[in-house]
Design an enzyme around this catalytic site. Structure first.
Site, short mmCIF file in Angstrom:
data_model
loop_
_atom_site.label_atom_id
_atom_site.label_comp_id
_atom_site.label_asym_id
_atom_site.label_seq_id
_atom_site.Cartn_x
_atom_site.Cartn_y
_atom_site.Cartn_z
N CYS A 265 7.95 -1.93 -4.77
CA CYS A 265 8.25 -2.41 -6.11
C CYS A 265 8.61 -1.25 -7.03
O CYS A 265 8.03 -0.17 -6.93
CB CYS A 265 7.05 -3.15 -6.68
SG CYS A 265 6.85 -4.77 -5.97
N LYS B 73 -3.26 -8.30 1.77
CA LYS B 73 -1.95 -7.78 2.19
C LYS B 73 -1.99 -6.27 2.40
O LYS B 73 -1.53 -5.75 3.41
CB LYS B 73 -0.88 -8.14 1.15
CG LYS B 73 0.45 -7.47 1.42
CD LYS B 73 1.41 -7.56 0.25
CE LYS B 73 1.12 -6.60 -0.85
NZ LYS B 73 2.00 -5.46 -1.04
N ASP C 256 -2.80 -3.56 -10.00
CA ASP C 256 -2.10 -4.74 -9.49
C ASP C 256 -2.50 -6.03 -10.20
O ASP C 256 -1.94 -7.10 -9.93
CB ASP C 256 -2.34 -4.89 -7.97
CG ASP C 256 -1.52 -3.88 -7.18
OD1 ASP C 256 -0.74 -3.12 -7.78
OD2 ASP C 256 -1.68 -3.84 -5.94
N ARG D 97 7.39 6.80 -7.27
CA ARG D 97 6.29 6.65 -6.32
C ARG D 97 6.42 7.70 -5.21
O ARG D 97 6.87 7.42 -4.11
CB ARG D 97 6.26 5.22 -5.77
CG ARG D 97 6.06 4.22 -6.89
CD ARG D 97 5.94 2.81 -6.42
NE ARG D 97 4.69 2.54 -5.75
CZ ARG D 97 4.36 1.35 -5.29
NH1 ARG D 97 5.18 0.34 -5.41
NH2 ARG D 97 3.20 1.16 -4.69
N ARG E 268 6.63 -11.60 -1.22
CA ARG E 268 6.23 -10.39 -0.49
C ARG E 268 4.72 -10.33 -0.33
O ARG E 268 4.21 -9.74 0.62
CB ARG E 268 6.68 -9.14 -1.25
CG ARG E 268 8.16 -8.94 -1.26
CD ARG E 268 8.52 -7.72 -2.01
NE ARG E 268 7.85 -6.56 -1.39
CZ ARG E 268 8.09 -5.31 -1.73
NH1 ARG E 268 8.95 -5.04 -2.68
NH2 ARG E 268 7.46 -4.34 -1.12
#
Ligand code: UD1
Length: 430
Positions: free
Chosen positions: A117, A22, A305, A122, A397
């Protein structure tokens, strides 16, 4: 609102095919607008973030075709609008790649400030620092990042943090700047390399991707290409950890085992068997696993992640483990959900101290974010009893047909949208 309803307790067994990455896809699809010829991209994952980005690319005038679910053709010669903003694009982090791509090609871009997210603050200051160093004027107003330049000139940039997004974004803009750009302390993640390979296949001149110094010599134009995206290391890792959590036996196929080494190493440490093949990895967990220490780090370190999924495995492993999150400051929100399933986890600053329990129990859960959502599904699959995971929008997502792939491995999981369906499922499995 769709939900997953899950009955835990079944070891997951079998083989699962992993899709395209992704995070590589989001950058590559953005970079594809930089040519005025038709670019064909294969192994594109059919997930929500990708579809949102493709809509935005179409809205600014590019031709976007989807001959099949995993192939996309893009032609950027029809672009007439440098303003990227709609209610969906504001929610995805990777919208920022369109700044680098449009600025590189047209010397102008206006893109809604990225969302993504909620795993901590960020910032995109490093992206902006890079664009400014290339000679662009950049400002943020009314929720839009606006960048423009008469000409972009190659430069020397040092990234204070090895940011994946900033490395890729600056690389894209520099690919069409005048002269040579050097990015130091660049991110080394596999998708940085994939984007560089893709741009080079379009005629860019990028060397050093995969090391911490990337050298780019700008070219005037980029041309057509056909390219296949690398496999998704996080999707693969998620299934590997699902095998570990459910005492299962899963072979992830269509992967690059080297990209999974950090996860494989931790699985070996906690007592799994891990077998590597040319393009597959098999994980077998035949007994209760044991504790370890994990710290998230930029590639080739343990990926942030994968952190929530790993915490689930450690939550049911013997002994006390620690998970240290060093990339994002607020990535332990899912811990409260695990606690409601009976996990024993204490968070102190950026460290989660996990005392493994014998068994989790099913509960009503909130997905919270993409990877936390996947982690809670794994927890539910390992738990005794029934769980309902709400807000699976987040999971979709980044995971394609997650519940179908899990079902094919023997999981009892269904996508539902009403309480009645949940009751029906409960009756069926009890
Ligand atoms: C990408 C991935 C995300 C993954 C992360 C780290 C995408 C769409 N998302 O996110 O799934 O978790 O890499 O592997 O590819 N930072 C700054 N200033 C900036 C940019 C980043 O301070 O301008 C900091 C961040 O706060 C963070 C660190 O740098 O602490 C790394 O972030 P970065 O690698 O940029 O993550 P993303 O590209 O946002």
């Amino acid at each position: 609102m769709e939900q997953y309803v899950i009955k835990g307790g079944n070891p997951l067994v079998g083989e699962v095919e992993i899709g395209g990455a992704k995070n590589a896809a989001l950058a590559i699809l953005s970079a594809a607008v930089m040519a005025d010829e038709t670019i064909t991209i294969e192994n594109v994952p059919n997930v929500r973030d990708v579809n949102v980005l493709l809509n935005a690319i179409q809205e600014i005038g590019a031709m976007v075709e989807r001959p099949d679910a995993h192939t996309v053709k893009i032609n950027g010669s029809f672009i007439r609008d440098m303003n990227v903003d709609n209610e969906y694009i504001r929610k995805i982090r990777a919208s920022y790649y369109l700044i680098g791509a449009l600025l590189g090609k047209y010397k102008r871009a206006e893109v809604a400030l990225p969302g993504g997210c909620d795993i901590g603050s960020r910032p995109i200051d490093l992206h902006i620092k890079g664009f400014k160093a290339l000679g662009a004027a950049v400002d943020i107003r009314h929720g839009l990042v606006r960048a423009s330049a008469d000409r972009l000139r190659g430069t020397h940039i040092y990234l204070d943090k090895s940011s994946v997004g900033a490395s890729i974004n600056i690389m894209m803009a520099a690919a069409m700047a005048e002269g040579k750009t050097i990015i130091e302390n660049a991110a080394k993640e596999p998708h940085v390399v994939d984007v560089a390979n893709f741009l080079n296949s379009m005629g860019a001149n990028i060397r050093g991707a995969g090391t911490d110094v990337i050298r780019i010599v700008g070219v005037e134009r980029l041309h057509k290409t056909e390219y296949s995206i690398i496999p998704d290391q996080i999707e693969a890792g998620t299934f590997m950890l699902a095998a570990a959590a459910t005492k299962g036996d899963i072979t992830v196929r269509n992967v690059i085992p080297k990209h999974l080494e950090a996860t494989s190493a931790k699985l070996l440490e906690v007592g799994c068997e891990v077998e590597e093949f040319d393009d597959a990895v098999r994980v077998v967990a035949s007994r209760r696993l044991h504790h370890t220490q994990v710290t998230t780090l930029p590639y080739p370190g343990f990926p942030t992640d994968m952190q929530p999924q790993m915490a689930v495995v450690l939550g049911i492993s013997e002994g006390t483990s620690t998970v240290t999150e060093s990339i994002f400051e607020n990535r332990f929100k899912y811990v409260d959900e695990l606690t409601r399933m009976g996990a024993s986890i204490k968070v102190e600053g950026n460290i989660a101290i996990i005392t493994g329990v014998e068994q989790l129990t099913g509960a009503r859960l909130n997905a919270l974010d993409l990877r936390a959502g996947a982690a809670l599904v794994i927890a539910a699959l390992a738990a005794e009893g029934i769980s309902v995971v709400d807000d699976i929008y987040y999971i979709e997502r980044g995971y394609e047909e997650f519940e179908k792939k899990l079902s094919s491995l023997g999981a009892m999981i269904e996508k539902v949208s009403t309480e009645k369906e949940i009751q029906k499922f409960s009756l069926k499995v009890s």
